[in-house]
Write an enzyme that holds these catalytic residues in place. Structure first.
Site, PDB file in Angstrom:
ATOM      1  N   LYS A 136      91.768  28.904 -49.270  1.00 10.13           N
ATOM      2  CA  LYS A 136      90.721  29.769 -48.743  1.00 10.13           C
ATOM      3  C   LYS A 136      89.366  29.394 -49.353  1.00 10.13           C
ATOM      4  O   LYS A 136      88.384  29.222 -48.662  1.00 10.13           O
ATOM      5  CB  LYS A 136      91.062  31.231 -49.034  1.00 10.13           C
ATOM      6  CG  LYS A 136      90.001  32.196 -48.574  1.00 10.13           C
ATOM      7  CD  LYS A 136      90.406  33.638 -48.814  1.00 10.13           C
ATOM      8  CE  LYS A 136      89.216  34.560 -48.532  1.00 10.13           C
ATOM      9  NZ  LYS A 136      89.523  35.964 -48.745  1.00 10.13           N
ATOM     10  N   GLU A 144      94.518  24.122 -59.080  1.00  7.52           N
ATOM     11  CA  GLU A 144      95.790  23.446 -58.782  1.00  7.52           C
ATOM     12  C   GLU A 144      95.696  22.656 -57.475  1.00  7.52           C
ATOM     13  O   GLU A 144      96.103  21.490 -57.384  1.00  7.52           O
ATOM     14  CB  GLU A 144      96.929  24.470 -58.651  1.00  7.52           C
ATOM     15  CG  GLU A 144      97.318  25.157 -59.936  1.00  7.52           C
ATOM     16  CD  GLU A 144      96.555  26.456 -60.165  1.00  7.52           C
ATOM     17  OE1 GLU A 144      95.407  26.591 -59.663  1.00  7.52           O
ATOM     18  OE2 GLU A 144      97.092  27.332 -60.865  1.00  7.52           O
ATOM     19  N   GLY A 149      93.868  36.189 -49.272  1.00  7.63           N
ATOM     20  CA  GLY A 149      94.779  35.053 -49.472  1.00  7.63           C
ATOM     21  C   GLY A 149      96.226  35.392 -49.152  1.00  7.63           C
ATOM     22  O   GLY A 149      96.918  34.661 -48.450  1.00  7.63           O
ATOM     23  N   ARG A 150      96.705  36.529 -49.646  1.00  9.09           N
ATOM     24  CA  ARG A 150      98.121  36.864 -49.433  1.00  9.09           C
ATOM     25  C   ARG A 150      98.389  37.426 -48.048  1.00  9.09           C
ATOM     26  O   ARG A 150      99.508  37.784 -47.725  1.00  9.09           O
ATOM     27  CB  ARG A 150      98.618  37.793 -50.541  1.00  9.09           C
ATOM     28  CG  ARG A 150      97.782  39.017 -50.767  1.00  9.09           C
ATOM     29  CD  ARG A 150      98.116  39.667 -52.108  1.00  9.09           C
ATOM     30  NE  ARG A 150      97.215  40.753 -52.438  1.00  9.09           N
ATOM     31  CZ  ARG A 150      96.028  40.611 -53.028  1.00  9.09           C
ATOM     32  NH1 ARG A 150      95.600  39.410 -53.367  1.00  9.09           N
ATOM     33  NH2 ARG A 150      95.278  41.653 -53.296  1.00  9.09           N
ATOM     34  N   GLU A 155     100.336  41.416 -56.544  1.00 11.39           N
ATOM     35  CA  GLU A 155      98.919  41.040 -56.599  1.00 11.39           C
ATOM     36  C   GLU A 155      98.062  42.117 -55.914  1.00 11.39           C
ATOM     37  O   GLU A 155      96.905  42.318 -56.264  1.00 11.39           O
ATOM     38  CB  GLU A 155      98.682  39.668 -55.960  1.00 11.39           C
ATOM     39  CG  GLU A 155      97.394  38.996 -56.423  1.00 11.39           C
ATOM     40  CD  GLU A 155      97.224  37.566 -55.948  1.00 11.39           C
ATOM     41  OE1 GLU A 155      96.953  37.363 -54.753  1.00 11.39           O
ATOM     42  OE2 GLU A 155      97.356  36.633 -56.772  1.00 11.39           O
ATOM     43  N   HIS A 188     126.797  37.497 -57.354  1.00 17.56           N
ATOM     44  CA  HIS A 188     127.507  36.773 -58.404  1.00 17.56           C
ATOM     45  C   HIS A 188     126.596  36.444 -59.568  1.00 17.56           C
ATOM     46  O   HIS A 188     126.882  35.557 -60.374  1.00 17.56           O
ATOM     47  CB  HIS A 188     128.137  35.502 -57.821  1.00 17.56           C
ATOM     48  CG  HIS A 188     129.145  35.813 -56.758  1.00 17.56           C
ATOM     49  ND1 HIS A 188     130.473  36.057 -57.037  1.00 17.56           N
ATOM     50  CD2 HIS A 188     128.996  36.000 -55.429  1.00 17.56           C
ATOM     51  CE1 HIS A 188     131.109  36.343 -55.906  1.00 17.56           C
ATOM     52  NE2 HIS A 188     130.231  36.330 -54.908  1.00 17.56           N
ATOM     53  N   LYS A 207      92.445  31.648 -65.690  1.00 22.91           N
ATOM     54  CA  LYS A 207      91.780  30.462 -65.117  1.00 22.91           C
ATOM     55  C   LYS A 207      90.644  29.995 -66.036  1.00 22.91           C
ATOM     56  O   LYS A 207      90.497  28.811 -66.317  1.00 22.91           O
ATOM     57  CB  LYS A 207      91.151  30.810 -63.760  1.00 22.91           C
ATOM     58  CG  LYS A 207      92.118  31.020 -62.615  1.00 22.91           C
ATOM     59  CD  LYS A 207      91.304  31.225 -61.320  1.00 22.91           C
ATOM     60  CE  LYS A 207      92.152  31.781 -60.191  1.00 22.91           C
ATOM     61  NZ  LYS A 207      91.361  32.147 -59.001  1.00 22.91           N
TER      62      LYS A 207
END
Ligand code: F6P
Length: 520
Positions: A206, A212, A263-264, A349, A380, A489
């Site tokens: 965005k 990253e 963003g999400r 978030e 399990h 950050k």
């Protein structure tokens, strides 16, 4: 209703009544007894919604309590807040932005009274059409065998989750890869298997500044050139609101979106390009249509028959009145393997905030911890704790009636297991209080899809977005910012050169000690 300046939710009358209700339950609410006492329980707590059915009857709640929760929602102005979101008001107040992911799935329609709205919708559809045309072009380009999405957070989790979920609809012969981590192992292991001439890189960000993603995009570009690639315009595309930065990076093929897409919440925008490449334009439109159907439900159904509202309020009841601090997500469909990770970002978030939308500290809990794995695998691993552990963890089961394969026996075994787990959590089994004793009365919700399709997945995701909105609205927080990711950050930027220089000045003793070890 002035939802912005209303009293804090814990100062409203319904909150006090809910507190009294939960105290009256001091000896414990028993869902088994609730079924015995109320013949209507299954009907009352069954809820049809677009593309899915929800059974909330195994929840730790009864009708009077749910009515109080509806009263709380009214006192909090949840409906007015919801309407403000749909209308494009700047409800993300800390960033002064509208929150309009719902517009991304609104059909192109007849002109409304509002010219600005019409213009925004036309722009959305113009961008969507261009993005889908490009997706179909890539799909018909036999020379492109591998597509690599480079992005992180919302620019990775949503597209990755959906591409995997809709694998049954993907054209064979094209591989989609997702690289998110700054850890070079991830990019290196993908690049090892690729050739520049058959690879398309999508740089999804965005902001086009995320460390990253920029590091991975730079490495991908360097690899492309070092291995003989030259046509960057053909082999790189950018998905971003920051067109200038994408251009400055050297990418000319850019699909834009807008600052009012969080963003999400961005998988419905150009960030959804990998999904469109996987399933094609027509199915991407079905995906949007499923989400839109849920938007219509959320915006128009009365509170008592509104599934996102009912789930969001149940989340508030569990978190603030029964003291449950987490929710486990158990999708009984292996294609939904990334759903828990996706929902983690969506809930945590959005609602992982300890101050209200005006910055004042809150005295009550907000976001639960979300976690989970597909069933039956989780059975399990950690289901032991769900059945017999010392904490109560509400479980959200997601089951899909029809399988997309024809292997005999598997689907009935899978469905038997999801039913059995929900049943076992609720019913328990008395065994003289020993190791084999199951206390039961452990709550779960059950979401049932007929089939896992673009349309039903779209509806399921929109349902989850809106339930997060509802609890965040009651808590009075801004669910659409994420300031909590900033400090790390900034510190990482400060620390990185110190790894080379060894300069530990001003660092705390622990960090300084670890820095020296990492350099050694
Ligand atoms: O982790 C913080 C965050 O801003 C998320 O909200 C977002 O989804 C992610 O980083 C990626 O941001 P961008 O798409 O701008 O690279």
């Amino acid at each position: 209703m002035d939802w912005e300046n209303r009293p804090r939710c814990d100062q409203l009358p319904a909150w006090g009544q809910l507190r009294a209700q939960s105290q009256a339950w001091a000896k414990g609410f028993d869902v088994r007894a609730a079924f015995a006492a109320d013949a209507q329980r299954t009907a009352r707590f069954g809820q049809e919604a677009p593309e899915l059915f929800a059974d909330l009857s195994k929840s730790c709640i009864d009708a009077p309590t749910e009515d109080l929760l509806f009263a709380l929602a009214r006192e909090c102005g949840v409906e007015a807040h919801r309407d403000a979101m749909f209308a494009g008001q700047p409800i993300n107040n800390t960033e002064q932005r509208a929150v309009l992911h719902t517009l991304l799935r609104a059909p192109a329609g007849a002109p409304q009274a509002d010219a600005a709205w019409d213009a925004a919708l036309a722009e959305v559809h113009g961008t969507l059409d261009a993005m889908l045309a490009y997706a179909d072009q890539v799909r018909s380009d036999a020379a492109i065998t591998d597509v690599v999405n480079i992005g992180i957070g919302g620019s990775d989790l949503g597209p990755q989750m959906v591409v995997r979920a809709l694998d049954a609809f993907a054209a064979p012969g094209r591989r989609l890869h997702f690289v998110s981590n700054v850890d070079g192992h991830e990019m290196a292991s993908v690049l090892r298997r690729l050739k520049p001439e058959s690879t398309l890189f999508l740089v999804a960000s965005k902001t086009f500044t995320t460390a990253e993603t920029m590091a991975n995009a730079r490495s991908a570009l360097a690899w492309f050139r070092q291995n003989g690639g030259s046509d960057v315009a053909r082999h790189f595309a950018a998905l971003s609101t920051n067109v200038e930065a994408a251009r400055a990076f050297g990418i000319s093929n850019i699909f834009g979106f807008w600052d009012w897409v969080g963003g999400r919440y961005s998988l419905w925008s150009a960030i959804g390009l990998p999904i469109a490449i996987a399933i094609g334009a027509e199915r991407f439109r079905e995906f949007l249509a499923g989400a839109h159907a849920m938007d219509e439900h959320f915006s128009s159904a009365p509170l008592a028959a509104n599934l996102p509202v009912r789930l969001g309020l149940l989340d508030v009841w569990y978190r603030n009145f029964l003291g449950y601090t987490s929710r486990s997500i158990a999708p009984y469909h292996s294609a939904l393997a990334r759903l828990p990770a996706y929902l983690q970002q969506l809930e945590m978030e959005s609602n992982g905030k300890r101050v209200d939308r005006h910055g004042a500290a809150l005295p009550y809990g907000t976001s639960p911890v979300l976690w989970g794995e597909p069933g039956t695998n989780g059975q399990h691993a950690y289901f032991q704790m769900l059945h017999q552990g010392s904490d109560v963890v509400p479980v959200e089961f997601i089951a899909v009636r029809e399988a997309a394969h024809d292997l005999p026996g598997h689907q009935s075994a899978l469905l038997a297991n999801v039913l059995a787990q929900a049943q076992a959590l609720m019913q328990g089994k008395a065994d003289a209080g020993g190791h084999r004793d199951f206390p039961g009365n452990r709550p779960s919700t059950f979401l049932l899809l007929q089939a896992l399709t673009p349309r039903s997945l779209g509806a399921l995701i929109a349902l989850q977005e809106h339930r997060v909105f509802v609890s965040g609205s009651v808590w009075g927080i801004n669910s659409f910012d994420q300031w909590g990711v900033e400090l790390g950050k900034v510190l990482a930027k400060d620390i990185e050169p110190r790894l080379a220089s060894g300069d530990a000045s001003g660092l705390d003793a622990s960090t300084a000690g670890l820095l020296q070890r990492l350099r050694g």
